[in-house]
Design an enzyme around this catalytic site. Structure first.
Site, short mmCIF file in Angstrom:
data_model
loop_
_atom_site.label_atom_id
_atom_site.label_comp_id
_atom_site.label_asym_id
_atom_site.label_seq_id
_atom_site.Cartn_x
_atom_site.Cartn_y
_atom_site.Cartn_z
N ARG A 156 0.83 -1.21 0.00
CA ARG A 156 0.00 0.00 0.00
C ARG A 156 0.87 1.27 0.00
NH1 ARG A 156 -0.92 4.98 1.86
NH2 ARG A 156 -0.35 4.28 3.96
N ASP A 157 1.46 1.60 1.13
CA ASP A 157 2.22 2.85 1.21
C ASP A 157 3.36 2.85 0.20
OD1 ASP A 157 2.88 5.38 2.20
OD2 ASP A 157 4.28 4.55 3.65
N HIS A 175 7.19 4.68 11.92
CA HIS A 175 7.01 4.59 10.46
C HIS A 175 7.99 5.58 9.82
CE1 HIS A 175 4.27 4.05 6.85
NE2 HIS A 175 4.97 5.11 6.51
N HIS A 180 10.80 6.89 7.02
CA HIS A 180 11.29 6.80 5.65
C HIS A 180 12.80 6.97 5.63
CE1 HIS A 180 7.44 7.10 3.09
NE2 HIS A 180 7.13 6.69 4.30
N CYS A 206 9.49 9.45 -2.36
CA CYS A 206 9.20 10.63 -1.57
C CYS A 206 8.69 11.65 -2.55
CB CYS A 206 10.46 11.13 -0.87
SG CYS A 206 10.17 12.66 0.01
N ASN A 248 10.04 4.25 2.01
CA ASN A 248 9.98 3.58 3.30
C ASN A 248 11.29 2.85 3.59
OD1 ASN A 248 7.00 3.53 4.37
ND2 ASN A 248 6.86 3.28 2.15
#
Lengths: 302, 302
Positions: free
Chosen positions: A13-14, A205, A207, A238, A247
């Site tokens: 997803r992300d 979470h 990055h 990003c 991520n």
């Protein structure tokens, strides 16, 4: 530090949502199955958002339906509003995620409302989820910096985390969306937020835009945090620095944890295979250091 | 943790020595000048080794002579034996580095003698350097793992570190040559070695092969270590995993330190320019996350 850590795999997803090349539902389903097979049990699999706004997440209902029955997995989907909630529930969602920002500038740019308005918008979603016995995870973005406002005060993060927790989120995930955090800031933030939401219910979470993610995770673990969001292959970009990494890579996280004597239950060879497969589909090599090193080793051994 | 950290820039030697594409002396001199201009004051500039064995370091005497007078810099050269020492002294070396391994297998493969024999070999070099008032830095490789032997016991590192310190090295640099260390191991090792060599005289020389370097450095700093070896652009490879990354990138280290409120005196824009220039010469983009992100930002702004 030999206790357990829970990894939330957000690649499907992300990760994929922020990749230029869209990946079809069948390939996303295959990726999710491969990740589950590799030992990742909590996986974010889709988003119930406008396919016009985010074409990468089209057919998330189909994806969720195809994986939801798989044994040993907990599958999350992102839900921005009541319409998305309806669709997620209809597709059988058991865990949904909502997202707010710690920065007003980012909130305006990303979801076109103030932080307070975004929380108001979640209220009916979370209330309905509670009634339907669907768990809700809360994301907060820009916790260590904002592309529009620069520094973000820990108190701004505390306020949003407190609100999400009070509304009934079972976990609050603190997102360093643009990867600008460094270890002491990450640690300081976790300490501040843990004064209001129990540490066991906070996720990191982070990055890896500036290569700081693993150091920040280790710093957070020193502070007591034990939930880590990561994406296979470092999927995701990003949006504010095209070409930069997204991520933190699940491989890199697993390598660190296992090296520290913390068993993850993840099979590195299977994870690498899944990472290589999805990297082929999106047309670029995996950005994770572990994948690069293991792939190079593999080529050298041939 | 707001005290100072000393960075030893090893790109022009340890970095370029392990790059496939040789860089000529004139370009290495330009790189060293650019790094000094960026605020890096301690720079490893060459090696007095056989040009047949290591063509990348040819004309290190010329390089040293051309930079040695530059104000504000301390320039190191690697010296494997008495012959190399003669040449380094003749070229005006003020600081030399010698190298041993913590692993017998690596010592045999790399310098064709046992660890004990390698230390015997240094004795006359260090004695002569002392007489000539030339400072000696000691490197130990494979401190957190060996490509031939796997695990390396901290005691093996302690023994070599103690020997180098007793012989008169002013600093002992602990090299994770293949980048397999993780934070708790790095920390444990530093604690063990600091029981025999004062922490202020230990350097962390960590490779980023598996992306662990910054986390390991942060862990070492938590233990009290304050000297970091790094290479602009993450120059250098891993001879045991071709294609994998080498030294931790100076940019990534500087980003972390500055973010933690530790002033490095390094001008990031100048460092990035030096990194991009050398990357063009060796024909591959910089592998550092910070360089990738800043370059992407730069392109996006155009």
């Amino acid at each position: 530090m030999s206790d357990s850590v829970r990894i939330v795999e957000v690649g499907p997803r992300d990760g994929l949502q922020n990749e230029k090349t869209p990946v079809g539902a069948a390939d996303r389903i295959a990726l999710i199955k491969a990740l589950l097979h590799a030992g990742l049990h909590t996986i974010e699999v889709g988003a119930f958002v406008s396919p016009k706004a985010i074409p990468q997440m089209v057919n998330s209902d189909h994806v969720l339906r195809e994986v939801n029955h798989l044994a040993g997995g907990e599958f999350h989907v992102l839900v921005p509003n009541e319409k998305g909630y309806e669709a997620a529930r209809a597709a059988g969602a058991k865990v949904i995620a909502v997202f707010a920002s710690a920065s007003e500038g980012f909130s305006r740019a990303n979801i076109n409302c103030s932080v307070a308005e975004s929380i108001e918008r979640f209220k009916p979603v979370i209330a309905r989820a509670k009634a339907d016995r669907i768990k809700v995870r809360g994301y907060i973005s820009c916790v260590l910096g904002c592309p529009y406002e620069g520094e973000v005060k820990p108190q701004a993060v505390v306020d949003v985390a407190q609100a999400l927790w009070d509304l009934g989120c079972y976990e609050v995930s603190l997102g360093d969306t643009i990867g600008v955090g460094t270890p002491s800031k990450a640690r300081h933030l976790l300490r501040a937020v843990a004064g209001h939401v129990p540490m066991a219910h906070l996720a990191m979470h982070f990055h890896d835009t500036y290569g700081q993610a693993l150091a920040n995770l280790y710093a957070g673990m020193e502070e007591g945090a034990r939930v880590i969001d990561s994406a296979a292959g470092g999927l995701g970009g990003c949006p504010f620095a095209p070409g930069a990494t997204g991520n933190v890579a699940t491989e890199d996280v697993v390598y660190m944890l296992e090296g520290m004597g913390i068993a993850t239950g993840v099979d590195m060879a299977r994870l690498l295979a899944a990472t290589n497969e999805i990297s082929l589909l999106i047309g670029r090599p995996p950005v994770s250091r572990v994948a690069s090193a293991l792939n190079a080793k593999g080529r050298a051994a041939k």
